[in-house]
Write a protein that holds these residues in place. Structure first.
Motif, PDB file in Angstrom:
ATOM      1  N   UNK A  13      46.367  47.594  34.364  1.00  0.00           N
ATOM      2  CA  UNK A  13      46.297  46.629  35.465  1.00  0.00           C
ATOM      3  C   UNK A  13      44.957  45.894  35.456  1.00  0.00           C
ATOM      4  N   UNK A  14      44.880  44.662  36.027  1.00  0.00           N
ATOM      5  CA  UNK A  14      45.984  43.894  36.623  1.00  0.00           C
ATOM      6  C   UNK A  14      47.051  43.537  35.576  1.00  0.00           C
ATOM      7  N   UNK A  15      48.300  43.474  36.056  1.00  0.00           N
ATOM      8  CA  UNK A  15      49.396  43.199  35.115  1.00  0.00           C
ATOM      9  C   UNK A  15      49.365  41.736  34.645  1.00  0.00           C
ATOM     10  N   UNK A  18      52.374  36.296  36.279  1.00  0.00           N
ATOM     11  CA  UNK A  18      51.676  35.179  36.932  1.00  0.00           C
ATOM     12  C   UNK A  18      51.499  35.434  38.429  1.00  0.00           C
ATOM     13  N   UNK A  19      50.605  34.685  39.035  1.00  0.00           N
ATOM     14  CA  UNK A  19      50.428  34.739  40.491  1.00  0.00           C
ATOM     15  C   UNK A  19      51.741  34.364  41.172  1.00  0.00           C
ATOM     16  N   UNK A  20      52.213  35.236  42.041  1.00  0.00           N
ATOM     17  CA  UNK A  20      53.438  34.952  42.788  1.00  0.00           C
ATOM     18  C   UNK A  20      54.722  35.301  42.062  1.00  0.00           C
ATOM     19  N   UNK A  24      56.334  42.083  40.055  1.00  0.00           N
ATOM     20  CA  UNK A  24      55.514  43.157  40.619  1.00  0.00           C
ATOM     21  C   UNK A  24      56.111  43.706  41.907  1.00  0.00           C
ATOM     22  N   UNK A  25      56.746  42.829  42.687  1.00  0.00           N
ATOM     23  CA  UNK A  25      57.373  43.264  43.947  1.00  0.00           C
ATOM     24  C   UNK A  25      58.556  44.180  43.622  1.00  0.00           C
ATOM     25  N   UNK A  28      57.351  47.648  42.465  1.00  0.00           N
ATOM     26  CA  UNK A  28      56.957  48.511  43.575  1.00  0.00           C
ATOM     27  C   UNK A  28      58.190  49.075  44.291  1.00  0.00           C
TER      28      UNK A  28
ATOM     29  N   UNK B  17      42.330  44.808  46.990  1.00  0.00           N
ATOM     30  CA  UNK B  17      41.644  45.026  45.719  1.00  0.00           C
ATOM     31  C   UNK B  17      41.468  43.660  45.059  1.00  0.00           C
ATOM     32  N   UNK B  19      39.954  42.571  42.455  1.00  0.00           N
ATOM     33  CA  UNK B  19      40.106  42.446  40.991  1.00  0.00           C
ATOM     34  C   UNK B  19      41.578  42.269  40.599  1.00  0.00           C
ATOM     35  N   UNK B  20      42.499  42.769  41.439  1.00  0.00           N
ATOM     36  CA  UNK B  20      43.915  42.658  41.107  1.00  0.00           C
ATOM     37  C   UNK B  20      44.597  41.488  41.821  1.00  0.00           C
ATOM     38  N   UNK B  22      45.800  37.949  42.731  1.00  0.00           N
ATOM     39  CA  UNK B  22      45.854  36.706  41.958  1.00  0.00           C
ATOM     40  C   UNK B  22      45.953  35.496  42.871  1.00  0.00           C
ATOM     41  N   UNK B  63      50.943  42.176  43.208  1.00  0.00           N
ATOM     42  CA  UNK B  63      49.833  42.602  42.351  1.00  0.00           C
ATOM     43  C   UNK B  63      49.279  43.981  42.673  1.00  0.00           C
TER      44      UNK B  63
END
Lengths: 271, 69
Positions: A13-15, A18-20, A24-25, A28, B17, B19-20, B22, B63
């Motif tokens: 991580x961070x994976x 892309x942002x958004x 990742x959701x 989880x 966090x 650093x994680x 985005x 993230x």
């Protein structure tokens, strides 16, 4: 607070998503569903193909297998056949599972082998630059459809139902509680189960379709992914362009590895 | 029971966090109490006292960057 750190390979991580990106959701939700269902991580195998979604196993601290494009289900079939006691989870995407891997998907469903397919549907080939996938909606723009897609999309869940899957559900990452619930139900199901998870791709899909911000895509899911109870009360006109979420198929039928075991036993004992 | 009640009324501890993170803004946009804001392209806790611990920011953070206690 859920302690995700117990389940992930933190060093990765961070994976890379892309942002958004909704992947990742979904990840989880998978981890919470795994904890709730109480399955042992030592007896769980996560198998993926190629694509953005298929990066998922690299982030989880369990037995994982990152395979070739479209072939996650055949590898998973082999794992399950070799050791039927294992919980086998396939992580795949719309491109991986409905295009190059389309035949594997329908035949695993037909065979009703006890694997759980979690199909992230982001309507596009995100990793390779936004080409149309079999689920890109008609009229949507893509790198290979700059003037709008003229093809009708697959109803992926419908395809799995028609092929004989014993459990099929659709979920989305806006309604994240339902997403977790559908995954938990799929994990608990004995037989072929598939959850089609609608997830945003801001980079390759959103930017070309007037939903460049992750928030816009989440709002689109909020407004267009409709829970089954509400769906039933909607008219055909209201349903157009929207997606029903919730359990779409749940039926018990003979499972492949159990049937195979029965056959072997009967041939060995002559009974 | 009394203890449980006082526990639920404890102010939320929201950790980000950086650093994680985005900076996708999903947590900021869908927080029902406007607890979070964007600052320098990252999420920031602005009004922790208003948090009702609905957990939506933690659940929807792609993230793994937000936790609510």
């Amino acid at each position: 607070m859920f302690n995700y750190l117990e389940y992930i390979r933190e060093k990765n991580f961070p994976h890379i998503w892309c942002a958004g990106c909704g992947d990742g959701i979904v990840l989880k939700a998978i981890l919470r569903a795994i904890e709730k269902s109480g399955i042992s991580l030592d007896e769980t195998v996560m198998v993926s193909g190629i694509g953005c979604s298929s990066r998922t196993p690299g982030y989880v601290d369990m037995n994982t297998l990152h395979t070739t494009h479209g072939r996650a289900i055949p590898f998973a079939t082999g794992v399950k056949h070799g050791n039927p006691k294992l919980n086998v989870i396939v992580i795949t995407g719309d491109g991986d599972a409905t295009a190059i891997g389309g035949n594997h998907l329908i035949h695993a469903a037909r065979r009703n082998i006890d694997i759980t397919v979690l199909l992230y549907n982001n309507y596009i080939y995100g990793m390779t630059g936004g080409q149309c996938s079999p689920t890109t909606p008609t009229g949507s723009r893509a790198a290979t459809a700059p003037f709008g897609n003229i093809e009708p999309p697959f109803n992926t869940s419908g395809l799995a139902i028609a092929a004989g899957a014993s459990f099929v559900a659709r979920a989305d990452v806006y309604n994240v509680a339902n997403c977790e619930k559908m995954i938990a139900m799929a994990l608990a199901k004995k037989g072929f189960s598939l959850v089609e998870i609608l997830t945003p791709c801001p980079t390759a899909f959103g930017r070309r379709n007037k939903m460049a911000s992750p928030v816009k895509l989440m709002e689109w899911l909020r407004d267009n992914a409709v829970p089954a109870a509400k769906w039933k009360k909607m008219t055909e006109e209201e349903r157009r362009g929207r997606m029903e979420t919730g359990v779409l198929m749940d039926v018990d039928k003979p499972e492949y590895t159990a049937e195979y075991e029965k056959l072997v036993t009967s041939l060995r004992t002559g009974k | 029971m009394a203890e449980e009640q006082s526990a639920s009324k404890k102010p939320a501890v929201i950790r980000i966090k950086l650093e994680w993170c985005k900076g996708c803004e999903i947590c900021v946009a869908f927080c029902p109490k406007k607890v979070l804001v964007m600052e320098g392209g990252k999420a920031k806790v602005e009004n922790p006292g208003d948090c009702i611990k609905c957990m939506l920011c933690e659940l929807r953070c792609p993230d793994f960057a937000i936790t609510v206690e």
